[in-house]
Design a protein around this motif. Structure first.
Motif, PDB file in Angstrom:
ATOM      1  N   HIS A 123       0.835  -1.206   0.000  1.00  0.00           N
ATOM      2  CA  HIS A 123       0.000   0.000   0.000  1.00  0.00           C
ATOM      3  C   HIS A 123       0.872   1.260   0.000  1.00  0.00           C
ATOM      4  N   THR A 343     -17.120   5.756   5.642  1.00  0.00           N
ATOM      5  CA  THR A 343     -16.257   4.754   5.024  1.00  0.00           C
ATOM      6  C   THR A 343     -16.238   3.496   5.902  1.00  0.00           C
ATOM      7  N   HIS A 406      -5.157   6.283   4.297  1.00  0.00           N
ATOM      8  CA  HIS A 406      -5.896   6.091   3.046  1.00  0.00           C
ATOM      9  C   HIS A 406      -6.568   7.385   2.560  1.00  0.00           C
ATOM     10  N   CYS A 408      -7.543  10.780   0.628  1.00  0.00           N
ATOM     11  CA  CYS A 408      -7.579  10.898  -0.835  1.00  0.00           C
ATOM     12  C   CYS A 408      -6.317  11.526  -1.438  1.00  0.00           C
TER      13      CYS A 408
END
Ligand code: HEM
Length: 462
Positions: A123, A343, A406, A408
């Motif tokens: 990631h 989310t 995470h 944006c």
């Protein structure tokens, strides 16, 4: 003798650690679950959630149980949280304890190796590559191309009744392709568009992969998309050796060692993340501006000021930094519309939180919309009032682009393309809404009723 002493000390140390760990685990097990109800076996409270506007469900739960509560929806046991501190804990401070989670069918559709589904080293590597392509330094070079996409789109709406969301989707799709492929993709644009439109139709369908189903068509389009991407990759490898500033260039750098499949999954993923989000924010902006003529006038004055002060009519990065009123309209739209209401994360182990147990495997949902609509964080929260952003919001109360590992990576590009389109729209065009506009649709992003039909006209120039 020495060996026995060392072994004995090690034994004592390990036993102490083990006892400490199990006593912490034991203490956690004794903690209560957050307040709330789990509803019926298996279906839980899914019906209550979807039989009304989901935000009414969240708001009534928050009112009854406070900022953390449990529920059971779509076959999953969930803890929902709506305090800024809790959202920060889940998304930032303790993000290693809460992994991103999506239904398996969505993973298959976007591609298992896409950035959203991962944690850890893979990631971090992808994130670095994506961020590099969307820094201000990289995207400022494509402003003239974004501008020509904007001008062409607006021209194609002249004197027509348009569905704002559908037209905005075309605009944001074209900008996404530009930021991913530079100008290389022109040859393939129509094929990419055709396949992507079939793929997205299956996104919310039942995951039944039998001939004739939406899901099946969608998976077929997914394979075709991967083939088109393979052609673009090999074309670039054969013909074009120089460095590219776009996302594909970032992914293709040799030392990064991404496979073609990893590149394809992440390109499809970025198109997915970039298109409907930005298109629905733009749709809301048009609605709020039409409903607030004083704000529209202030934005128009600001944009005309930018146009008048320039000999060369095309916009620069510096121009976009001189648009405080328009930027506040974007911020306030992101807050009021909260197009991503929440989310999903999943607890990777039992977690103790504010005296409650969040059990391993439970889903955890930070409720962005509730945080953005709480009177504790924003006075008179239902009112559209861009001037509230003249003062910075309290920490962790404004998260339209998420927070933490995470968050944006495309937020600068999203703001840039919105500013460019608004510049040309407010200085050269006017629009009026058609039909009732009171409802909100979730598709899955929050949208004005019927995608906001409007009539769009060129302004009469003096
Ligand atoms: C106004 C438009 C947009 C909004 C409101 C938005 C919102 C968000 C949010 C809230 C997240 C975090 C989700 C989570 O933590 O679970 C996210 C992630 C992401 N967004 Fe955006 N986004 C927008 C536009 C874009 C654009 C234009 C791009 C690409 C050019 C993009 C690419 C991504 C990617 C790749 C991720 C995943 C990051 C990761 O998992 O590390 N987004 N977006």
């Amino acid at each position: 003798m020495e060996f026995i002493t060392i072994s004995f000390s090690l034994f004592i140390l390990l036993s102490t650690l083990f006892l400490f760990k199990s006593s912490v685990a034991g203490r956690r097990k004794n903690l209560p679950l957050p307040p709330g109800t789990l509803g019926w076996p298996y279906i839980g409270e899914t019906f209550q959630l979807y039989s009304q506007n989901p935000n009414v469900f969240f708001a009534s739960k928050v009112k009854k149980y406070g900022s953390i509560f449990k529920t059971h929806v779509l076959g999953c046991r969930c803890v929902m949280i709506s305090s800024p501190a809790a959202a920060k804990l889940v998304l930032v401070t303790k993000s290693h304890l809460f992994k991103p989670t999506f239904p398996a069918s969505k993973e298959r559709m976007l591609g298992k190796q896409a950035i959203f589904f991962h944690q850890g080293d893979y990631h971090s590597k992808l994130r670095r590559l994506v961020l590099r392509a969307f820094t201000p330094e990289s995207i400022k070079n494509i402003i003239p191309d974004i501008e020509s996409i904007a001008v062409d789109s607006l021209r194609s709406w002249e004197n027509r009744l348009i569905n704002t969301f559908q037209e905005m989707k075309t605009f944001t799709f074209n900008v996404a392709l530009l930021s991913i492929f530079g100008k290389d993709e022109v040859l393939y644009r129509e094929d990419l568009k055709r396949c992507y439109y079939i793929l997205e139709k299956g996104y919310n369908s039942m995951p039944i992969n039998l001939p004739g189903t939406l899901f099946h068509k969608s998976m077929k389009a997914r394979r075709e998309l991967a083939q088109i991407l393979a052609k673009i990759l090999s074309l670039r490898r054969e013909t074009n050796k120089e460095n590219h500033n776009d996302l594909l260039g970032s992914f293709m750098e040799e030392k990064e060692g991404l496979s073609d499949e990893q590149i394809a999954d992440n390109i499809i993923g970025v198109i997915f993340a970039a298109r409907d989000t930005t298109a629905s924010v733009l749709t809301w902006i048009l609605k709020y501006l039409a409903e607030n003529p004083t704000v529209l006038q202030a934005v128009t004055d600001e944009q005309e000021g930018i146009m008048k002060g320039k000999d060369d009519k095309s916009l620069t990065w510096l121009d976009t930094k001189k648009m405080p009123i328009t930027s506040r309209v974007i911020q306030e739209t992101l807050r009021v519309a909260s197009i991503l209401s929440f989310t999903f994360r999943e607890a990777v182990e039992d977690v103790e939180f504010e005296g409650y147990l969040i059990p391993k495997g439970w889903k955890v949902l930070p409720l962005f919309r509730n945080i953005h609509h709480s009177p504790e964080n924003f006075t008179n929260p239902e009112k559209f009032d861009p001037s509230r952003f003249e003062v910075a919001p309290k920490p962790n109360t404004f998260m339209p682009f998420g927070n933490g590992t995470h968050a944006c990576p495309g937020n600068e590009l999203a703001k840039l393309e919105i500013l460019v389109l608004l510049h040309h729209m407010t200085t050269k065009y006017r629009w009026s809404m058609v039909g009732p506009q009171n409802d909100i649709h979730y598709a899955p992003f929050a949208l004005p009723q019927n995608g906001l039909p409007i009539r769009f006209y060129p302004k009469k120039m003096p």
